[in-house]
Motif scaffolding. Structure first.
Motif, mmCIF file in Angstrom:
data_model
loop_
_atom_site.group_PDB
_atom_site.id
_atom_site.type_symbol
_atom_site.label_atom_id
_atom_site.label_comp_id
_atom_site.label_asym_id
_atom_site.label_seq_id
_atom_site.Cartn_x
_atom_site.Cartn_y
_atom_site.Cartn_z
ATOM 1 N N GLU A 271 4.702 1.470 -0.747
ATOM 2 C CA GLU A 271 5.619 0.404 -0.343
ATOM 3 C C GLU A 271 6.975 0.482 -1.051
ATOM 4 N N GLU A 272 6.957 0.731 -2.356
ATOM 5 C CA GLU A 272 8.179 0.603 -3.146
ATOM 6 C C GLU A 272 8.911 1.917 -3.393
ATOM 7 N N LYS A 273 8.168 3.012 -3.559
ATOM 8 C CA LYS A 273 8.822 4.284 -3.890
ATOM 9 C C LYS A 273 9.081 5.122 -2.654
ATOM 10 N N TRP A 274 8.042 5.384 -1.885
ATOM 11 C CA TRP A 274 8.207 6.239 -0.705
ATOM 12 C C TRP A 274 8.649 5.446 0.524
ATOM 13 N N ARG A 275 8.359 4.146 0.534
ATOM 14 C CA ARG A 275 8.754 3.255 1.640
ATOM 15 C C ARG A 275 8.216 3.745 2.983
ATOM 16 N N THR A 276 6.931 4.060 2.978
ATOM 17 C CA THR A 276 6.276 4.507 4.210
ATOM 18 C C THR A 276 5.230 3.502 4.697
ATOM 19 N N GLY A 277 5.274 2.283 4.163
ATOM 20 C CA GLY A 277 4.299 1.286 4.596
ATOM 21 C C GLY A 277 4.522 -0.050 3.935
ATOM 22 N N THR A 278 3.572 -0.950 4.157
ATOM 23 C CA THR A 278 3.611 -2.284 3.567
ATOM 24 C C THR A 278 2.266 -2.580 2.912
ATOM 25 N N ARG A 279 2.292 -3.413 1.896
ATOM 26 C CA ARG A 279 1.080 -3.696 1.124
ATOM 27 C C ARG A 279 0.548 -5.088 1.417
ATOM 28 N N MET A 280 -0.784 -5.180 1.595
ATOM 29 C CA MET A 280 -1.487 -6.448 1.754
ATOM 30 C C MET A 280 -2.202 -6.785 0.436
ATOM 31 N N TYR A 281 -2.387 -8.065 0.185
ATOM 32 C CA TYR A 281 -3.063 -8.495 -1.043
ATOM 33 C C TYR A 281 -4.363 -9.219 -0.708
ATOM 34 N N ARG A 282 -5.378 -8.930 -1.487
ATOM 35 C CA ARG A 282 -6.691 -9.540 -1.299
ATOM 36 C C ARG A 282 -6.754 -10.907 -1.975
ATOM 37 N N ASP A 283 -7.638 -11.768 -1.469
ATOM 38 C CA ASP A 283 -7.805 -13.085 -2.084
ATOM 39 C C ASP A 283 -8.745 -12.986 -3.280
ATOM 40 N N ASP A 284 -9.114 -14.128 -3.849
ATOM 41 C CA ASP A 284 -9.950 -14.140 -5.054
ATOM 42 C C ASP A 284 -11.339 -13.547 -4.829
ATOM 43 N N GLU A 285 -11.756 -13.476 -3.577
ATOM 44 C CA GLU A 285 -13.055 -12.884 -3.257
ATOM 45 C C GLU A 285 -12.926 -11.403 -2.896
ATOM 46 N N GLY A 286 -11.717 -10.854 -3.030
ATOM 47 C CA GLY A 286 -11.510 -9.447 -2.721
ATOM 48 C C GLY A 286 -11.415 -9.153 -1.240
ATOM 49 N N VAL A 287 -11.056 -10.149 -0.435
ATOM 50 C CA VAL A 287 -11.016 -10.012 1.022
ATOM 51 C C VAL A 287 -9.577 -10.065 1.521
ATOM 52 N N ILE A 288 -9.262 -9.201 2.492
ATOM 53 C CA ILE A 288 -7.981 -9.257 3.185
ATOM 54 C C ILE A 288 -8.114 -10.243 4.339
ATOM 55 N N ALA A 289 -7.337 -11.308 4.325
ATOM 56 C CA ALA A 289 -7.421 -12.312 5.383
ATOM 57 C C ALA A 289 -6.944 -11.732 6.709
ATOM 58 N N GLY A 290 -7.615 -12.133 7.793
ATOM 59 C CA GLY A 290 -7.275 -11.626 9.111
ATOM 60 C C GLY A 290 -5.841 -11.920 9.522
ATOM 61 N N THR A 291 -5.359 -13.128 9.205
ATOM 62 C CA THR A 291 -3.983 -13.491 9.575
ATOM 63 C C THR A 291 -2.970 -12.613 8.847
ATOM 64 N N GLU A 292 -3.254 -12.302 7.577
ATOM 65 C CA GLU A 292 -2.355 -11.439 6.804
ATOM 66 C C GLU A 292 -2.381 -10.017 7.334
ATOM 67 N N LEU A 293 -3.584 -9.556 7.698
ATOM 68 C CA LEU A 293 -3.714 -8.218 8.262
ATOM 69 C C LEU A 293 -2.922 -8.114 9.557
#
Length: 357
Positions: A271-293
């Motif tokens: 995300e920051e150096k090569w700028r070839t994508g975007t990063r998602m963050y997991r919640d406290d349970e280690g899950v990527i929320a569907g809306t964020e995805l």
């Protein structure tokens, strides 16, 4: 890098030993400096994800972008095992000064490789290492019998979302549901890899009964073939290093969903150096929320100026990596130098052994 007992075996028998680091040079540098004066700084801010850590020769990294084992505030058993194991490895490297072969490209991490030289002396880029021939590939799992390549053929250019969390991570029931809801929300066709190993009966039933005409779920696939297909527009990945290198080499933009180990650092690089994508963050349970995805996928697949720049950058990396692989100058020279040195060392050991006898 993951087998400390080898150090003792090599030492006992006088066998020359090199370290093969199958992670980015940036991760190697993070571990090195953690064990050389920065352990307390990292540990004291492990619970503050916004805190920036400045390590010698490196751009600032937020705590949540460092390797997860170094910032595990809970100090779970696996983290302690990894941290202690790597400490033994770096103590050996300090003492014996071995050659360190890094599965990376100079074009990706030139500054970091240079910054490591005063500390590790002989550190070389020898990547990247995906097989170029179908015959050369060995698959960890049996490929799905579904005709996923023919299915990809039925879709337009850059229209399909490819989702895979690699060969180690497994999905929880909630994560399966969130990904499904996220893909239904964005409404794009998707090819989704969900391995059968690690599934309980409830999870298997859930996966086997996904009824969504826009998507295809497979147990395993040939990732290089999939990423090479013109219909694939983005890669939702856990950011394992092999998957990331393959994505970079084939010019596919990334929706990064890192979980553990080196993955947060790789997601930062994407995300920051090569700028070839975007990063998602997991919640406290280690899950990527569907809306964020869904937001991440829509951003990468969309037509905003930033999304277009990301796609152009990903394509530029594809050509850059291809040129470096074809020329093979740096990695080839490094590997040849390493091989000659090792052969010479082994001959010396053989001669000394004959004198002993």
């Amino acid at each position: 890098m993951a087998m400390p007992p080898v150090l003792d075996v090599a030492r006992r028998h006088g066998i020359p030993l090199a370290v093969f680091w199958n992670q980015p040079a940036t991760v190697l540098a993070a571990y090195y400096h953690y064990y050389h004066g920065h352990r307390e700084t990292v540990a004291s801010h492990a619970s503050d994800p916004s805190h920036e850590v400045v390590l010698p020769g490196m751009e600032p990294l937020h705590i949540h972008s460092l390797p997860s084992f170094l910032v595990d505030a809970a100090h779970n058993k696996l983290s302690r095992l990894v941290v202690n194991g790597f400490q033994e490895l770096f103590e050996f490297m300090d003492r014996e000064k071995p050659k360190v072969l890094v599965n990376t490209l100079t074009g990706l991490e030139a500054a970091t490789l240079t910054a490591l030289q005063p500390y590790l002396q002989e550190v070389f880029a020898v990547g990247h290492m995906p097989p170029v021939s179908t015959k050369a590939r060995i698959h960890m799992f049996q490929q799905d019998s579904k005709n996923y390549m023919e299915w990809l053929d039925t879709h337009g250019e850059r229209s399909v979302v490819y989702i895979s969390f690699g060969s180690v991570l497994t999905y929880s029931k909630r994560q399966i549901e969130e990904i499904l809801h996220g893909m239904q929300e964005c409404g794009r066709p998707y090819l989704w890899v969900v391995r059968k190993d690690g599934r309980d009966e409830e999870l298997s039933y859930l996966v086997d009964n996904i009824d969504d005409h826009r998507g295809m779920v497979v147990e395993w696939c040939d990732q290089l073939d999939v990423l090479s297909h013109p219909s694939v527009g983005c890669f939702v990945t856990h950011c394992g290093w092999n998957s990331t290198l393959e994505s970079l080499a084939l010019g596919v933009p990334i929706v990064a969903t890192p979980n553990w180990s080196d993955q947060p650092t790789i997601a930062h690089l994407v995300e920051e150096k090569w700028r070839t994508g975007t990063r998602m963050y997991r919640d406290d349970e280690g899950v990527i929320a569907g809306t964020e995805l869904a937001k991440g996928v829509e951003f990468i697949m969309g037509n905003s100026m930033k999304a277009i720049e990301i796609r152009e950058t990903a394509n530029a990396f594809k050509h850059k990596i291809h040129e470096e692989a074809v020329k093979g100058e740096t990695s080839k020279i490094n590997l040849h130098s390493f091989a000659k040195t090792m052969i010479h060392s082994c001959k010396e050991i053989k001669i000394m052994s004959s004198y002993d006898k």
